[in-house]
Design an enzyme around this catalytic site. Sequence first.
Site, PDB file in Angstrom:
ATOM      1  N   LYS A  77      -2.972  -2.400   7.510  1.00 44.02           N
ATOM      2  CA  LYS A  77      -2.531  -3.783   7.655  1.00 44.02           C
ATOM      3  C   LYS A  77      -1.453  -4.222   6.664  1.00 44.02           C
ATOM      4  CE  LYS A  77      -4.971  -5.995  10.951  1.00 44.02           C
ATOM      5  NZ  LYS A  77      -4.469  -6.995  11.892  1.00 44.02           N
ATOM      6  N   ASP A 120     -10.230 -10.828   9.092  1.00 47.46           N
ATOM      7  CA  ASP A 120     -11.549 -10.200   9.178  1.00 47.46           C
ATOM      8  C   ASP A 120     -11.716  -9.175   8.065  1.00 47.46           C
ATOM      9  OD1 ASP A 120     -12.784 -11.385  11.548  1.00 47.46           O
ATOM     10  OD2 ASP A 120     -11.136 -10.479  12.640  1.00 47.46           O
TER      11      ASP A 120
END
Length: 398
Positions: A77, A120
């Site tokens: 990410k 998340d």
Amino acid sequence: MSAFRMRLDVAENRNFTGESSPTFCRAEARKARAFHSKIKGYGPTPLRALDAFAQMLGVNKVLVKDESQRFGLNAFKMLGGSYAIARLLCERYDINMADFTIEKFRASGYPKATFATTTDGNHGRGVAWSARELGQNAVIYMPQGSSQERQDHITRLGAECIVTDMNYDDTVRYSLRIALERNWEVVQDTSWEGYTRIPTWIMQGYSTLADEAVEQMQAMGIERPTHVFLQAGVGALAAGVLGYLVDVFGAKKLHTVVVEPELASCLYLSGIKGEIVKVGGRMATIMAGLACGEPNPIGWPLLRNCVSQFVSCADNVAALGMRVLGNPLDDDPRIVSGESGAIGMGLLAAVHYAPDRQALLRQFKLDKDSVVLLISTEGDTDQRGYRDVVWAGRYPCA
């Protein structure tokens, strides 16, 4: 092993056109990779060939891009968050992006800004890491049910972490309101009306891994993948990677499958309807990184145009993938893959062990010539959860 059936639903994409996107393409990926390559510690993450598994399944190759090796953060990410923040800072201070480096920016003495996001786990960790490296501040919001370990990953990077009592999509809206009140910059990997520039940069940042993977395949003597299985939450990674592959190879030469948890299957439902469908509720799936109920509007047109099939599956499919990757056949390399990272492998293994195996192989157009590309997007980012699955047998196959 005996045959067993796992719950998965496959929707053929009846809206396929093969139309590519000028926004998500090789040229933009190369810009992002040029930035990432200047970060200390950069190197392409491994592309692992699982030849014994491929032989068992009856295909030519199964290749897994192992993103647990990305900058020591155990997930892909940061590719998006770091690139978007760098683009923002270049725009704010009139810096040429081609000349931008983390070291130069920190030495320039610019005032600190605060970057906020909802996550998340892995996206927030990437934003927190990027903010720390650039000498900036970060405030990270997480939805209800977020594990303490994932919270700790963020706070150890110097960011503030706030867990709400809402699901992911409602937390996104809440964090946006707070950020606007406090004049913070929002770095979110989904979009809405009036907010498209930053998520576009994030998705372009993700495409660095696709550029690496194609380069690595060619070094192996592999011309191209025939199949790509991409996991999806809002669809940002899926669109960023698929846009690159479609630009390079053409959508009609790829069989692309987007896979989601059944408790957060917004893209599966959107694929059936041919337009964006949102789902609500808690979305209490094991795949925390995919627990999103609203597709990214920027990425949706590309997915609608270029995905072959949308799949919704039960949590134990991801758990199976974690076990298969962590306990490989013969000389295949071991890959530690978390719940959201392993869903593609889980789907392949579920196909192999299904009572109607041959019918599923035909449905996915898998045969002896198939070259399958998977992205293991994360390692054991929640080590306790990983061991609960791999050691203790949580989410059994049947």
